[in-house]
Scaffold this motif. Structure first.
Motif, mmCIF file in Angstrom:
data_model
loop_
_atom_site.group_PDB
_atom_site.id
_atom_site.type_symbol
_atom_site.label_atom_id
_atom_site.label_comp_id
_atom_site.label_asym_id
_atom_site.label_seq_id
_atom_site.Cartn_x
_atom_site.Cartn_y
_atom_site.Cartn_z
ATOM 1 N N THR A 1 0.769 -1.278 0.072
ATOM 2 C CA THR A 1 0.107 0.075 -0.022
ATOM 3 C C THR A 1 0.879 1.275 0.046
ATOM 4 O O THR A 1 1.876 1.306 0.647
ATOM 5 C CB THR A 1 -0.951 -0.038 1.288
ATOM 6 N N ARG B 1 1.670 7.982 -3.126
ATOM 7 C CA ARG B 1 0.240 8.328 -3.216
ATOM 8 C C ARG B 1 -0.054 9.244 -4.430
ATOM 9 O O ARG B 1 -0.912 9.086 -5.010
ATOM 10 C CB ARG B 1 -0.441 8.885 -1.945
ATOM 11 N N VAL C 1 0.173 7.084 -7.562
ATOM 12 C CA VAL C 1 -0.761 6.010 -7.619
ATOM 13 C C VAL C 1 -2.409 6.557 -7.730
ATOM 14 O O VAL C 1 -2.939 6.321 -8.432
ATOM 15 C CB VAL C 1 -0.675 4.872 -6.723
ATOM 16 N N CYS C 2 -2.550 7.702 -6.802
ATOM 17 C CA CYS C 2 -3.781 7.959 -6.606
ATOM 18 C C CYS C 2 -4.283 9.207 -7.501
ATOM 19 O O CYS C 2 -5.517 9.384 -7.707
ATOM 20 C CB CYS C 2 -4.052 8.175 -4.896
ATOM 21 N N GLU C 3 -3.390 10.277 -7.649
ATOM 22 C CA GLU C 3 -3.666 11.400 -8.151
ATOM 23 C C GLU C 3 -3.919 11.359 -9.719
ATOM 24 O O GLU C 3 -3.320 10.333 -10.304
ATOM 25 C CB GLU C 3 -2.604 12.732 -7.755
#
Length: 569
Positions: free
Chosen positions: A191, A198, A201-203
């Motif tokens: 994770t 982050r 991977v997320c934005e």
């Protein structure tokens, strides 16, 4: 004459007619002379005032044109300077009105060019700002207060185009790396635990800064994840190899193996955990079945001994192999030995395979020699004789070449390791040379026996004739290795010859770099008689053998003809 001049003369004629008409009217009316003069003065004054007014208006127009020319000329010069173009020059003589019109047209053109350049500059600056913010690069330096030249705009356009290409390239690299990072994270069940991870991977991809630093950090993150993934894969593969090895040693049935088939691929955390559990289970089972496991390892040890051509002394040096005290310590000794043998074989695999290839070729050569001395081969009707002769001729060419190649490789290895490459307690090339010489001696013995047999056949022509080669077929001087752990059985191959002398004790010691090895089918406890010859004599020995082989073939043919004659008689 100009039309304007014609019109002026017509105007004068009309004025004269008008004045004459007025005089006629005054005559008819009877206006006195003095009043006629007054009235004529009034007409004159009106005409003069009208003409003066018209002249004044035209003069004013001329002044405005001249003033406009001066203003346009000044503005045009400024525009040309700003646009970095040549100033405007009227070609040839022209009127004030035309000059003013031309200047005004040029001013409007230059104003339009200035406006377009300024607009393009603004657009390029906006694009540059956007790209530089995404790429984290400095803005393009250009004076936004002045009008850019065409060359400056062209350079700016090229710069922006380069930025677009850079953005596209980095975007593609970012997307590819991001995809690989996500796959690695999924594989590792990792994770994102840092702000950078982050962001990756997320934005939104469009919001990510494509700076060189960020790309380098991405590549570093991917390498780290790939290293972890590779380590995981290596650990899982090692566990699988351990499982397969334990399966084979413990003779686990196929049904039980199928139960864990789902974890025999992949390297995720749950797979690794399941593999470790299976290894633990098998290790526990191994401790419960110590004897069976050790015996399975011994089978593999014996196989590697054969592959590495170990001598009997080298085999006996591993005393644990012959122990019957099946303990955990004995198992550990066998595990360590099999690991050492595997590594040893892999390091020297190329040489061992070369020796094996020579041994197989030598056996085939001896087999062809045996068949060549068998009279029954001439009864062949299926074409095998011709095929064998071709194979034999081919082998006669390839075998010496293989020996020369092995000799070169072994000499290179010996120079690198400062050790002798030993097979069966002696140098391999000495072993090869002895094999050729022993074969030559056997050929001489067989030749003598054939001559004796032919003489006896002639003396007993009316008696039963036995085959010329009965009981004298040459057998390969090489003997098979005994079962692992047992004493070797020495087979004498040369009738009436001395027993080969024992190999020196030091020659059978394990070579620290390349353990002494025994050629499969060689002499386990003793070496063949050594003679005073050079390793370089291998090729010459083979040449002599070929000549003797030709003579023997001729002798065989003569014997067969003689036997045939005796039988007919």
């Amino acid at each position: 004459m100009r039309r304007s001049e014609v019109l002026a003369e017509e105007s004068i004629v009309c004025l004269q007619k008008a004045l004459n008409h007025l005089r006629e009217i005054w005559e008819l009316i009877g206006i006195p002379e003095d009043q006629r003069l007054q009235r004529t003065e009034v007409v004159k004054k009106h005409i003069k005032d009208l003409l003066d007014m018209m002249i004044a208006e035209e003069e004013s127009l001329k002044e405005r044109l001249i003033k406009s020319i001066a203003v346009c000329q000044k503005e045009l010069n400024t525009l040309c300077s700003e646009l970095n173009v040549e100033p405007f020059h009227e070609e040839g003589e022209t009127t004030i009105l035309q000059l003013e019109k031309d200047l005004r047209t040029q001013v409007e053109l230059r104003r339009k060019q200035k406006k377009e350049r300024k607009q393009e500059l603004k657009i390029l600056q906006e694009q540059d700002q956007e790209l530089c913010e995404i790429l984290c690069m400095p803005h393009y330096e250009i004076d936004s207060t002045s009008v850019p030249s065409l060359e400056e705009l062209n350079q700016f356009r090229q710069h922006v185009a380069t930025l677009r290409e850079t953005k596209a390239s980095r975007r593609e690299e970012f997307v590819n790396i991001k995809r690989q990072i996500i796959l690695c994270m999924e594989e590792l069940e990792h994770t994102p635990d840092t702000s950078f991870e982050r962001d990756v991977v997320c934005e939104d991809e469009e919001a990510f800064c494509l700076s060189l630093e960020n790309i380098a950090t991405l590549q570093k993150l991917l390498r780290q994840l790939e290293v972890r993934k590779s380590q995981n894969e290596a650990v899982c593969e090692g566990l699988r190899a351990q499982i397969r090895e334990l399966w084979d040693r413990l003779q686990i049935p196929a049904e039980e193996r199928e139960a864990v088939a789902t974890v025999m691929t992949g390297s995720k955390a749950k797979v690794r955990k399941a593999l470790q559990l299976e290894v633990d289970r098998l290790e526990e089972l191994k401790m419960q079945n110590m004897k069976k496991v050790i015996e399975a390892i011994r089978v593999e040890v014996a196989q590697y001994w054969d592959r590495c051509f170990y001598s009997q002394e080298q085999r006996q040096a591993f005393a644990a192999y012959y122990s019957e005290d099946y303990t955990e310590n004995l198992l550990q000794l066998h595990d360590a030995e099999i690991v050492r043998l595997r590594n040893y074989y892999e390091v020297h695999k190329e040489l061992f395979e070369g020796v094996q290839k020579w041994e197989e070729s030598w056996r085939l050569f001896l087999e062809f020699e045996r068949k060549a001395s068998d009279p029954s081969r001439f009864t062949n009707r299926g074409g095998n004789l011709l095929k064998e002769e071709k194979q034999r001729a081919k082998l006669q060419k390839t075998l010496p070449k293989l020996e020369e190649e092995l000799k070169a490789r072994i000499e290179m290895w010996e120079r690198e390791h400062s050790k002798a490459f030993v097979v069966n307690g002696q140098k391999f090339m000495e072993y090869v040379t002895e094999q050729w010489e022993m074969h030559q001696l056997e050929k001489e013995r067989a030749k003598q026996e054939r001559l004796n047999t032919t003489t006896m056949s002639n003396a007993t022509a009316n008696s039963s004739i036995r085959p010329v080669f009965s009981g004298t077929v040459y057998r390969s001087p090489v003997s098979r290795l005994p079962p692992s752990g047992s004493k070797p059985v020495i087979t004498s191959t040369c009738s009436g010859k001395k027993t080969p002398r024992a190999v020196k004790h030091g020659a059978n010691k394990e070579n620290l770099e390349l353990n002494g090895s025994i050629l499969s089918g060689g002499y386990p406890d003793s070496a063949p008689p050594r003679r005073n010859f050079s390793i370089n004599s291998v090729a010459s020995t083979y040449s002599e053998f070929a000549r003797e082989l030709s003579k023997a073939s001729k002798s065989d043919a003569a014997s067969r003809i003689l036997n045939s004659t005796n039988i007919q008689s």
